[in-house]
Design an enzyme around this catalytic site. Structure first.
Site, short mmCIF file in Angstrom:
data_model
loop_
_atom_site.label_atom_id
_atom_site.label_comp_id
_atom_site.label_asym_id
_atom_site.label_seq_id
_atom_site.Cartn_x
_atom_site.Cartn_y
_atom_site.Cartn_z
N HIS A 542 0.81 -1.21 0.00
CA HIS A 542 0.00 0.00 0.00
C HIS A 542 0.84 1.26 0.00
CE1 HIS A 542 0.88 -0.05 4.15
NE2 HIS A 542 0.14 -1.10 4.38
N ASP A 662 0.45 -0.15 11.24
CA ASP A 662 0.11 -1.12 10.21
C ASP A 662 0.59 -2.51 10.63
OD1 ASP A 662 -0.83 -2.12 7.84
OD2 ASP A 662 1.01 -1.66 6.74
#
Ligand SMILES: *[C@@H]1O[C@H](CO)[C@@H](O)[C@H](O)[C@H]1NC(C)=O
Ligand SMILES: *[C@@H]1O[C@H](CO)[C@@H](O)[C@H](O)[C@H]1NC(C)=O
Ligand SMILES: *[C@@H]1O[C@H](CO)[C@@H](O)[C@H](O)[C@H]1NC(C)=O
Ligand SMILES: *[C@@H]1O[C@H](CO)[C@@H](O)[C@H](O)[C@H]1NC(C)=O
Ligand SMILES: *[C@@H]1O[C@H](CO)[C@@H](O)[C@H](O)[C@H]1NC(C)=O
Ligand SMILES: *[C@@H]1O[C@H](CO)[C@@H](O)[C@H](O)[C@H]1NC(C)=O
Ligand SMILES: *[C@@H]1O[C@H](CO)[C@@H](O)[C@H](O)[C@H]1NC(C)=O
Ligand SMILES: *[C@@H]1O[C@H](CO)[C@@H](O)[C@H](O)[C@H]1NC(C)=O
Ligand SMILES: *[C@@H]1O[C@H](CO)[C@@H](O)[C@H](O)[C@H]1NC(C)=O
Ligand SMILES: *[C@@H]1O[C@H](CO)[C@@H](O)[C@H](O)[C@H]1NC(C)=O
Ligand SMILES: *[C@@H]1O[C@H](CO)[C@@H](O)[C@H](O)[C@H]1NC(C)=O
Length: 703
Positions: A542, A662
């Site tokens: 990402h 994350d």
């Protein structure tokens, strides 16, 4: 025949010029053909059948050696003289299909070609060993070329009987064992190439090979000392003993090799110094002694006479002392590599000589220091990295000048101030402290008396400051201890001892952080990742696409391509900024970066052999239990602890505290020993307020 020839010429001389030339040409051709045909016929039946035997035992094709045709005339690579075979060249031949099935060193039938002068099979596979009779059957052999023929076994001592042999090439095979001392009998030898084999033992006494011009024994396992007797090879021009296990000193006797053009002793275990006597090698153009254990100073006189020198590689030794000016200012020098030594002192001033070459120079990884007060423009490439040069160097920065890891003021990627200061003070040298003028220095030189007072005042001030800092720290520690009960306290407690006040904001200019790890060129990484081919794509992350790649040295890496079309600029800058401040064994190692491309910014990480936790846990293999076996419970525990250590480092040891943001199975990377290296660091941010921290602490408290 010659009388006929002159008559004809006389006759023809009366004719027209153009016709004459044509006819003479035709006649000459005819005559030459007759002479050749007489020589070419193979009239010995023994040799004819030997050739036929050879043809079948090697499995040669009819295209090369047609069965019915006259060998001397029509067989490729067969050379005859006076009805005898004198040369065989099967280099570059292919075998028949049957021949390929069982290739062997089956050249027994050669034994009957007793007039053979040249045998060239280079590149033709002849697995097996050289038979003993090779040395006895070819008294006239001059050329033996078995390069890259898959020959194994040892070199038979009988080769010493090839008394007329001139060129011997046996390189690129699997020849093992010792070099036979009988090689010393080959008085006519001019080239001996035994490189890239598995030879062991010492180099025998070959001092009587007076005609030798080229000796290549490189890339074997030869040991013991370089024999003094090599000093008697007075005609030698090329001597390569590199990449062996030779020990001891470089013998002074090599000075007698006054025709020597190239001397390569690199990659051995040689010790002692580089003998000054080698200055007698007047013809020397290339000198390689890199990667040995050589020590001592280099004396300027050694090089002053060697004015043919073009390439000098002394890297990877333990040479020390100053750089000899004589060496640096040789005008024909194209490459000088002094990297990885212990050279020290200031860089000699070259401007006065004005004659140094514009070659490639490498001084990396020494202990050179001082200011650079000369022009680097004349060098086409110069590497000064990992030294202790100081001062301003911005004016030197250009593509082929490497200044990394020094003490320069205005260049990225330098040593730490502590390192530099230590180096300079240990040697009693003055250090410019990265151009930050020591507040005290200018007054010092002007007014000695008042400066002393200044020193006292400063010492007093500093002492006071240190005392206050210690007090505050102690206070904070005590407060922390007391207030561990309340959750909110952490954040406020942290605010206390942050006087440095590191700004958590990312730097705007990516150049500031470009000094993290190595800088790669875009082409380098393009090559490493196969032009970012789909085959090398690991995943679309990402914050960028991840590609597997291999650097030139063979290191496997992961390249993250952050295309600014699809990702925010902030993400890679944040990440580089993080790596420039934070180093921990639990974070994935960043090897370097490449920011030169307009839109594609590249980050290079160490490749994690065991992938990430997600793929290790849910590995898709043929059998379900297989994947379970690969992650036993001890490993799982190890991973859990590793991940916790990584996060704990970010939360508790970094200042300001960092939050990963994350954490998921795919961000937990595993190296070859299943040690955790946290990845996906582009989302790491300084803790805002203390919201995240509070959530975590509260969660922990509930359990
Ligand atoms: C073979 O030919 C050479 C010259 O071409 C000649 O001298 C020799 O006698 C011949 N030998 C035989 C056995 O015919
Ligand atoms: C040997 O044979 C190969 C292939 O036929 C040819 O390319 C090469 O030039 C020959 N070498 C010599 C020295 O005749
Ligand atoms: C053997 O043949 C190869 C190529 O066919 C050639 O390059 C080489 O020079 C030859 N060897 C000798 C010693 O002439
Ligand atoms: C060499 O020639 C002789 C006579 O023709 C023959 O007896 C012998 O077998 C041959 N040797 C080899 C190795 O072919
Ligand atoms: C070959 O050389 C050895 C010595 O290296 C010698 O004893 C032998 O007689 C020689 N053989 C021939 C056939 O010349
Ligand atoms: C090497 O051999 C030569 C004779 O071939 C001899 O004179 C010389 O002394 C030998 N050298 C050594 C170091 O054994
Ligand atoms: C390099 O030189 C320094 C002294 O200048 C010495 O302390 C150090 O041991 C040397 N390093 C090597 C590898 O010889
Ligand atoms: C400079 O180089 C030239 C050849 O390029 C040479 O003739 C001359 O002697 C050199 N001068 C010095 C001072 O080395
Ligand atoms: C200089 O030598 C070092 C160490 O061998 C090497 O890493 C570096 O790439 C070299 N620099 C250049 C410009 O070749
Ligand atoms: C360069 O600096 C060194 C000391 O760092 C000094 O010895 C030398 O004379 C200087 N050379 C020039 C040309 O200024
Ligand atoms: C940089 O160095 C390389 C050799 O290392 C050379 O080919 C190239 O021309 C140099 N570039 C410049 C701008 O000097």
């Amino acid at each position: 025949m010659s009388i006929n020839f002159t008559l004809l010429l006389l006759l023809l001389s009366t004719m027209e010029a153009s016709l004459l030339r044509l006819k003479v040409a035709v006649l000459l051709l005819f005559l030459i053909h007759c002479v050749q045909a007489q020589q070419v016929l193979l009239n010995s039946t023994v040799e004819r059948s030997a050739l036929l035997d050879l043809r079948s035992s090697l499995g040669l094709r009819s295209r090369d050696w047609p069965l019915k045709a006259e060998p001397c005339k029509f067989w490729k690579g067969v050379q005859c003289e006076n009805g005898h075979v004198i040369g065989i060249n099967i280099s570059g031949f292919k075998r028949t299909r049957i021949g390929r099935l069982n290739p062997r060193f089956s050249v027994d039938s050669l034994a009957n070609l007793t007039q053979l002068r040249s045998f060239n099979a280079s590149g033709f596979s002849l697995p097996g060993s050289i038979p003993d009779w090779f040395g006895f059957r070819f008294p006239a052999l001059q050329v033996l070329d078995l390069r890259s023929c898959s020959v194994s076994g040892s070199i038979p001592g009988s080769l010493g009987n090839l008394s007329s042999v001139n060129l011997v090439y046996l390189s690129g095979n699997s020849l093992a064992g010792r070099l036979p001392a009988t090689l010393g009998q080959l008085k006519e030898l001019s080239v001996l190439d035994l490189s890239r084999n598995l030879l062991t033992g010492s180099i025998p006494n070959i001092s009587s090979l007076g005609k030798l011009t080229r000796l290549d024994l490189s890339s074997n396992y030869l040991s013991e000392q370089i024999p003094i007797s090599l000093g008697s090879l007075s005609g030698i021009q090329f001597l390569d003993l590199s990449d062996n296990s030779l020990t001891g000193f470089i013998p002074d006797e090599l000075r007698n090799l006054d025709k020597l053009v190239e001397l390569d002793l690199s990659k051995n275990l040689l010790s002692g110094s580089l003998p000054t006597k080698l200055r007698a090698l007047m013809s020397l153009e290339k000198l390689f002694v890199d990667r040995n254990g050589l020590v001592g100073h280099l004396s300027g006189d050694m090089f002053s006479g060697l004015d043919q020198l073009q390439v000098v590689d002394l890297s990877g030794n333990k040479f020390d002392g100053a750089l000899p000016v004589a060496l640096l200012s040789m005008h024909s020098l194209q490459l000088l590599d002094l990297a990885d030594n212990n050279f020290t002192g200031v860089f000699p001033s070259l401007s006065s000589d004005g004659n140094s070459s514009n070659g490639v120079f490498n001084f990396s990884n020494n202990m050179l220091y001082g200011n650079l007060n000369f022009s680097l423009v004349k060098f086409s490439s110069i590497d000064l990295s990992s030294n202790y040069f100081q001062g301003s160097a911005a004016s030197f920065s250009r593509r082929n000048v490497t200044l990394d890891r020094n003490c320069f003021q205005d260049v990225a990627n330098q040593r730490s101030p502590g390192d530099c200061r230590l180096f300079y003070t240990k040697r009693g040298l003055s250090f410019d402290d990265f151009g930050v003028p020591g507040l005290t220095q200018p007054p010092l030189s002007k007014q000695a008396k008042s400066s002393k007072r200044w020193i006292f005042i400063l010492v007093g001030l500093l002492g006071g400051l240190v005392f206050i800092v210690i007090l505050v720290t102690l206070l904070v520690l005590v407060l922390r201890r007391c207030d561990q009960g309340t959750a909110n306290q952490r954040g406020t407690a942290n605010v206390g001892p942050v006087p440095e006040g590191d700004s958590p904001l990312p730097p705007k200019d990516p150049n500031i952080v470009s000094g993290v790890g190595d800088s790669f060129t875009y082409e380098q990484l393009l090559r490493a990742s196969g032009s970012f081919s789909a085959a090398n794509l690991i995943k679309h992350g990402h914050s960028g696409d991840l590609f597997k790649g291999t650097l030139e040295g063979g290191t496997t890496v992961v390249v993250k391509k952050v295309s600014l079309h699809s990702f925010k600029k902030e993400s890679y800058i944040m990440e580089l900024d993080l790596f420039s401040k934070v180093l921990h064994a639990r974070l994935v190692p960043l090897l370097g970066q490449c920011l030169e491309h307009e839109t594609d910014k590249l980050l290079v990480y160490k490749y994690m052999v065991c992938g990430d936790l997600a793929s290790s846990l849910y590995r898709i293999t043929g059998l379900e239990d297989d994947s379970l076996k690969s992650l036993d419970w001890i490993t799982r525990l190890k991973i859990a602890i590793g991940a916790a250590e990584g996060l704990s480092y970010l939360h508790h040891e970094c200042n300001p505290p960092l939050v990963h943001r994350d954490v998921q199975a795919s961000s937990i990377l595993l190296d070859d020993k299943f040690e955790v290296r946290l990845g996906s660091l582009s989302e790491v941010r300084a803790q805002e307020g203390d919201s995240h921290q509070n959530v975590i602490t509260r969660l922990l408290r509930k359990q």
